[in-house]
Design an enzyme around this catalytic site. Sequence first.
Site, PDB file in Angstrom:
ATOM      1  N   LYS A  44       0.832  -1.208   0.000  1.00  0.00           N
ATOM      2  CA  LYS A  44       0.000   0.000   0.000  1.00  0.00           C
ATOM      3  C   LYS A  44       0.868   1.261   0.000  1.00  0.00           C
ATOM      4  O   LYS A  44       0.661   2.163  -0.819  1.00  0.00           O
ATOM      5  CB  LYS A  44      -0.898   0.017   1.248  1.00  0.00           C
ATOM      6  CG  LYS A  44      -1.569   1.354   1.510  1.00  0.00           C
ATOM      7  CD  LYS A  44      -2.448   1.337   2.737  1.00  0.00           C
ATOM      8  CE  LYS A  44      -1.751   1.559   4.046  1.00  0.00           C
ATOM      9  NZ  LYS A  44      -1.543   2.965   4.427  1.00  0.00           N
ATOM     10  N   ASP A 146       5.860  19.681   8.534  1.00  0.00           N
ATOM     11  CA  ASP A 146       6.886  20.727   8.581  1.00  0.00           C
ATOM     12  C   ASP A 146       8.195  20.310   7.897  1.00  0.00           C
ATOM     13  O   ASP A 146       8.861  21.137   7.269  1.00  0.00           O
ATOM     14  CB  ASP A 146       7.151  21.134  10.050  1.00  0.00           C
ATOM     15  CG  ASP A 146       7.495  19.927  10.926  1.00  0.00           C
ATOM     16  OD1 ASP A 146       6.784  18.910  10.838  1.00  0.00           O
ATOM     17  OD2 ASP A 146       8.476  20.010  11.691  1.00  0.00           O
ATOM     18  N   LEU A 147       8.548  19.039   7.985  1.00  0.00           N
ATOM     19  CA  LEU A 147       9.812  18.610   7.370  1.00  0.00           C
ATOM     20  C   LEU A 147       9.710  18.629   5.846  1.00  0.00           C
ATOM     21  O   LEU A 147      10.677  18.956   5.157  1.00  0.00           O
ATOM     22  CB  LEU A 147      10.199  17.214   7.856  1.00  0.00           C
ATOM     23  CG  LEU A 147      10.421  17.086   9.375  1.00  0.00           C
ATOM     24  CD1 LEU A 147      10.704  15.633   9.747  1.00  0.00           C
ATOM     25  CD2 LEU A 147      11.572  17.981   9.826  1.00  0.00           C
ATOM     26  N   ARG A 423      -9.399   0.384   3.738  1.00  0.00           N
ATOM     27  CA  ARG A 423      -8.425   1.359   3.232  1.00  0.00           C
ATOM     28  C   ARG A 423      -7.109   0.676   2.880  1.00  0.00           C
ATOM     29  O   ARG A 423      -6.448   1.090   1.933  1.00  0.00           O
ATOM     30  CB  ARG A 423      -8.106   2.379   4.341  1.00  0.00           C
ATOM     31  CG  ARG A 423      -9.034   3.549   4.432  1.00  0.00           C
ATOM     32  CD  ARG A 423      -8.451   4.547   5.400  1.00  0.00           C
ATOM     33  NE  ARG A 423      -7.011   4.641   5.166  1.00  0.00           N
ATOM     34  CZ  ARG A 423      -6.086   4.710   6.119  1.00  0.00           C
ATOM     35  NH1 ARG A 423      -6.421   4.747   7.367  1.00  0.00           N
ATOM     36  NH2 ARG A 423      -4.808   4.796   5.800  1.00  0.00           N
TER      37      ARG A 423
END
Length: 459
Positions: A44, A146-147, A423
């Site tokens: 996945k 943020d990275l 999922r």
Amino acid sequence: MEDRAITSTLSLSSQSALPEEDKSMLQILGGHSLSGEVSISGAKNSALVIMAGALLCSGDCRLRNVPSLIDVRRMGEILSALGVKLERQGNVLDINASQFEVTKAPYELVSQLRASFFIVGPMLARLGVARVPLPGGCAIGARPVDLHVRGLQAMGADVQIEHGTVHAHIKGGKKRLQGARIYLDCPSVGATETLMMAATLAEGETILENAAQEPEVTDLANFCRSMGANIQGAGTNTIVISGVPQLHSTDYPIIPDRIEAGTFLVAGAITRSEISLFPIVPDHLTAVVAKLKEIGVKVVLEAPDRMRVIPTQQHRATDIETMPFPGFPTDMQAQFMALLTLSDGNSIITETVFENRLRHVAELNRMGADIRVKGNIAIVRGVPLLSGAPVVATDLRASAALVLAGLAANGTTTIQGLHHLDRGYDNLEGKLKGLGAKLERIKGDSTEAIALLSPAPVG
Ligand code: EPU
């Protein structure tokens, strides 16, 4: 080509007409042993990022071994909304991003799939502009980006977050991002993948330090290399990418899903059953196999890509701390917790990767487990048996853990919240049934489900 595109767009959107909050439930009659062989689908977390990576190329990308999952369909819908043509036949997915010109990803689709944020890197690298809604937190943690953002800024992008959307463009009227030396504060899988994709088309060399080493990162690198990208060091903590002006068509097979394989290894162990798994990559399962051996389960390599799990009657407790690869994967923590509930002695499980990934504890306790949580640590006291109960899946891997517990428990377990399971596991029920498990998906509310309960089997 035009007809083909229309067909694919229609088929992708009709497939996605699945109920958002699926009311169906999985009823498992526990205590039956399993046997036989199970085939492991494509990974996945490789498939999702590689689909985004296909945006980097204006030619045809053929992906093989693509798992059949709601998350994959959702990623397909997002790509379709960007003008990309997709056509799926079985586990082969053809992607053509020659008409990819849309620079804004639709919030309604992006908000349903965290992995959709992966498009930001390829979009910026190829079109020079990207507007992608922030994916937001999820059931297992806040999951900031943020990275990803800081890395793109280091590569010469102006990145602003306004009204919940990341707006990025290449600064100074330049056409290409600029290579940069980027140190990641933590070896984030997603940030490594975003920056690697962005760097493939950048001008000059990008060095990613403290990069993630997960097999899915290496798979993405190999996919990009098959399109002509120049990437060295994937699978180590330093990845060097020399940008090229463009990438070409490819035909690429996705690696087997190590988390699905690990889940089936635990299924064998927890039901005291011998199961054979194929295809697998043994090196991707080192930490999981080591822990299984520690608790007394034998795992035999029958062929370079085939593994057999041979359990013993009584398992021992062990301690587990989740870590970035090659450490023990956070995506296997819940499934191992289910196994350790039935092992002799006390086990300590420490979740270090995500801050909220112990929500399955309460559900396992409803089934008779004895687990206490302190912060990010779960103390599991082994019990002789679990008893079937109605439970609710709180996230993808938690739902797998409940299925495993249900297979081992005495009596019937009814699991709600199956949209999590769908999922990320390709036909889990069908595969378990093929191994002899007694389970059925039923429609309706819990009253109907309880009416369907059968007497508890023994053994
Ligand atoms: N993090 C930051 N800032 C960032 C990015 C990450 O602080 O910019 C933090 C996260 O909040 C987290 C840690 O770093 O605490 C690790 O996150 P990482 O970025 O490595 O995870 P991810 O890319 O969001 C992928 C998988 C997850 C898997 C993790 C860890 C995909 C689509 N998802 O997530 O898979 O658990 O790596 O291996 O590739 C799953 O399949 O069930 C699943 C959650």
